[in-house]
Motif scaffolding. Structure first.
Motif, PDB file in Angstrom:
ATOM      1  N   ILE A   1       0.856  -1.177   0.000  1.00  0.00           N
ATOM      2  CA  ILE A   1       0.000   0.000   0.000  1.00  0.00           C
ATOM      3  C   ILE A   1       0.898   1.235   0.000  1.00  0.00           C
ATOM      4  N   VAL A   2       0.579   2.175  -0.904  1.00  0.00           N
ATOM      5  CA  VAL A   2       1.322   3.432  -0.985  1.00  0.00           C
ATOM      6  C   VAL A   2       0.346   4.604  -0.917  1.00  0.00           C
ATOM      7  N   SER A   3       0.856   5.755  -0.488  1.00  0.00           N
ATOM      8  CA  SER A   3       0.124   7.005  -0.649  1.00  0.00           C
ATOM      9  C   SER A   3       0.865   7.792  -1.713  1.00  0.00           C
ATOM     10  N   MET A   4       0.112   8.588  -2.467  1.00  0.00           N
ATOM     11  CA  MET A   4       0.705   9.328  -3.572  1.00  0.00           C
ATOM     12  C   MET A   4       0.299  10.788  -3.511  1.00  0.00           C
ATOM     13  N   VAL A   5       1.245  11.655  -3.896  1.00  0.00           N
ATOM     14  CA  VAL A   5       1.007  13.093  -3.923  1.00  0.00           C
ATOM     15  C   VAL A   5       1.508  13.618  -5.270  1.00  0.00           C
ATOM     16  N   TRP A   6       0.641  14.320  -5.982  1.00  0.00           N
ATOM     17  CA  TRP A   6       1.008  14.867  -7.278  1.00  0.00           C
ATOM     18  C   TRP A   6       1.716  16.202  -7.094  1.00  0.00           C
ATOM     19  N   ARG A   7       2.908  16.303  -7.699  1.00  0.00           N
ATOM     20  CA  ARG A   7       3.721  17.529  -7.662  1.00  0.00           C
ATOM     21  C   ARG A   7       3.968  18.036  -6.246  1.00  0.00           C
ATOM     22  N   GLY A   8       3.957  17.116  -5.277  1.00  0.00           N
ATOM     23  CA  GLY A   8       4.250  17.477  -3.905  1.00  0.00           C
ATOM     24  C   GLY A   8       3.152  18.267  -3.222  1.00  0.00           C
ATOM     25  N   VAL A   9       1.982  18.422  -3.889  1.00  0.00           N
ATOM     26  CA  VAL A   9       0.936  19.296  -3.365  1.00  0.00           C
ATOM     27  C   VAL A   9      -0.421  18.593  -3.242  1.00  0.00           C
ATOM     28  N   ILE A  10      -0.838  17.919  -4.302  1.00  0.00           N
ATOM     29  CA  ILE A  10      -2.205  17.388  -4.358  1.00  0.00           C
ATOM     30  C   ILE A  10      -2.216  15.903  -3.990  1.00  0.00           C
ATOM     31  N   PRO A  11      -2.874  15.545  -2.877  1.00  0.00           N
ATOM     32  CA  PRO A  11      -2.957  14.135  -2.501  1.00  0.00           C
ATOM     33  C   PRO A  11      -3.768  13.347  -3.527  1.00  0.00           C
ATOM     34  N   LEU A  12      -3.230  12.213  -3.937  1.00  0.00           N
ATOM     35  CA  LEU A  12      -3.917  11.341  -4.887  1.00  0.00           C
ATOM     36  C   LEU A  12      -4.512  10.119  -4.195  1.00  0.00           C
ATOM     37  N   GLY A  13      -4.330  10.028  -2.902  1.00  0.00           N
ATOM     38  CA  GLY A  13      -4.898   8.902  -2.167  1.00  0.00           C
ATOM     39  C   GLY A  13      -3.950   7.720  -2.088  1.00  0.00           C
ATOM     40  N   ARG A  14      -4.529   6.620  -1.665  1.00  0.00           N
ATOM     41  CA  ARG A  14      -3.756   5.384  -1.518  1.00  0.00           C
ATOM     42  C   ARG A  14      -3.993   4.470  -2.706  1.00  0.00           C
ATOM     43  N   GLN A  15      -2.986   3.681  -2.998  1.00  0.00           N
ATOM     44  CA  GLN A  15      -3.024   2.736  -4.108  1.00  0.00           C
ATOM     45  C   GLN A  15      -2.469   1.415  -3.605  1.00  0.00           C
ATOM     46  N   THR A  16      -3.100   0.335  -4.024  1.00  0.00           N
ATOM     47  CA  THR A  16      -2.544  -0.993  -3.783  1.00  0.00           C
ATOM     48  C   THR A  16      -1.675  -1.364  -4.970  1.00  0.00           C
ATOM     49  N   ILE A  17      -0.446  -1.733  -4.700  1.00  0.00           N
ATOM     50  CA  ILE A  17       0.464  -2.279  -5.704  1.00  0.00           C
ATOM     51  C   ILE A  17       0.474  -3.788  -5.469  1.00  0.00           C
ATOM     52  N   ARG A  18       0.077  -4.555  -6.477  1.00  0.00           N
ATOM     53  CA  ARG A  18       0.020  -6.020  -6.351  1.00  0.00           C
ATOM     54  C   ARG A  18       1.077  -6.619  -7.294  1.00  0.00           C
ATOM     55  N   ILE A  19       2.201  -7.017  -6.703  1.00  0.00           N
ATOM     56  CA  ILE A  19       3.353  -7.475  -7.484  1.00  0.00           C
ATOM     57  C   ILE A  19       3.269  -8.966  -7.786  1.00  0.00           C
ATOM     58  N   SER A  20       3.584  -9.298  -9.045  1.00  0.00           N
ATOM     59  CA  SER A  20       3.786 -10.689  -9.454  1.00  0.00           C
ATOM     60  C   SER A  20       4.844 -10.709 -10.554  1.00  0.00           C
ATOM     61  N   TYR A  21       5.341 -11.899 -10.813  1.00  0.00           N
ATOM     62  CA  TYR A  21       6.356 -12.094 -11.854  1.00  0.00           C
ATOM     63  C   TYR A  21       5.827 -13.125 -12.851  1.00  0.00           C
ATOM     64  N   PRO A  22       5.010 -12.680 -13.821  1.00  0.00           N
ATOM     65  CA  PRO A  22       4.433 -13.638 -14.774  1.00  0.00           C
ATOM     66  C   PRO A  22       5.504 -14.274 -15.658  1.00  0.00           C
ATOM     67  N   GLU A  23       5.177 -15.454 -16.154  1.00  0.00           N
ATOM     68  CA  GLU A  23       6.093 -16.119 -17.094  1.00  0.00           C
ATOM     69  C   GLU A  23       6.295 -15.233 -18.303  1.00  0.00           C
ATOM     70  N   ALA A  24       7.500 -15.264 -18.813  1.00  0.00           N
ATOM     71  CA  ALA A  24       7.854 -14.457 -19.982  1.00  0.00           C
ATOM     72  C   ALA A  24       8.571 -15.362 -20.985  1.00  0.00           C
ATOM     73  N   PRO A  25       8.517 -15.007 -22.263  1.00  0.00           N
ATOM     74  CA  PRO A  25       9.270 -15.783 -23.255  1.00  0.00           C
ATOM     75  C   PRO A  25      10.748 -15.844 -22.891  1.00  0.00           C
ATOM     76  N   SER A  26      11.403 -16.872 -23.320  1.00  0.00           N
ATOM     77  CA  SER A  26      12.823 -17.066 -23.026  1.00  0.00           C
ATOM     78  C   SER A  26      13.629 -15.819 -23.393  1.00  0.00           C
ATOM     79  N   GLY A  27      14.510 -15.412 -22.480  1.00  0.00           N
ATOM     80  CA  GLY A  27      15.377 -14.262 -22.720  1.00  0.00           C
ATOM     81  C   GLY A  27      14.754 -12.932 -22.341  1.00  0.00           C
ATOM     82  N   THR A  28      13.493 -12.942 -21.911  1.00  0.00           N
ATOM     83  CA  THR A  28      12.822 -11.714 -21.513  1.00  0.00           C
ATOM     84  C   THR A  28      12.409 -11.815 -20.046  1.00  0.00           C
ATOM     85  N   LYS A  29      12.007 -10.697 -19.471  1.00  0.00           N
ATOM     86  CA  LYS A  29      11.589 -10.647 -18.067  1.00  0.00           C
ATOM     87  C   LYS A  29      10.326  -9.807 -17.959  1.00  0.00           C
TER      88      LYS A  29
END
Length: 155
Positions: free
Chosen positions: A55-83
């Motif tokens: 969970i993050v909080s975000m502020v635009w240009r250091g002034v305007i609160p943008l609220g909280r955001q959920t970042i949901r990280i995963s590492y999906p399969e990728a073709p060989s040689g890529t990430k």
């Protein structure tokens, strides 16, 4: 729903770019100064993204609160040689912010691609326009980071 795709060439090997992509510090760096991202939970974030929710909080240009955001990280399969790293996030205003970072070798460097699908209901179009600007900004910051030899303190 809107989808935005933006790519750039980074003059560094894929393995080095991949090591940086996996760092929360990179997100903080590439978002600044347009958006300041602050960890909420956990605080502090780990040195490298692990699969799970953040969970993050975000502020635009250091002034305007943008609220909280959920970042949901995963590492999906990728073709060989890529990430791939995926943030299938959301917030109170944005039902879907599905961001896929794709890396592939490109000569002696790396082709870096941001692909994001956005659903914010009636706000989808303005949010997508913001995202276009934001991802252009992020990729410029990436260029700067590579040019400085990955010195986060210089920017």
């Amino acid at each position: 729903m809107r989808e935005i795709v933006r790519s750039c060439y980074l003059n560094a090997p894929l393995d080095r770019i991949w090591a940086e992509v996996r760092k929360p510090a990179l997100l903080f760096f590439v978002a600044r100064p347009m958006v300041e991202i602050r960890p909420v939970r956990p605080d502090p974030f780990p040195e490298a993204w692990e699969v799970g929710d953040y969970i993050v909080s975000m502020v635009w240009r250091g002034v305007i609160p943008l609220g909280r955001q959920t970042i949901r990280i995963s590492y999906p399969e990728a073709p060989s040689g890529t990430k791939h790293l995926r943030d299938n996030g959301h917030s109170a205003m944005i039902r879907r912010w599905d961001h896929l970072i794709a890396l592939e070798p490109d000569g002696s460097g790396t082709r870096y691609t941001d692909r994001v699908a956005i659903d914010a209901g009636i706000l989808t179009l303005p949010v997508a326009r913001f995202a276009q600007s934001f991802y252009a900004h992020r990729q410029r910051r990436w260029q700067k980071l590579v040019e400085t030899g990955f010195e986060y303190e210089t920017g």
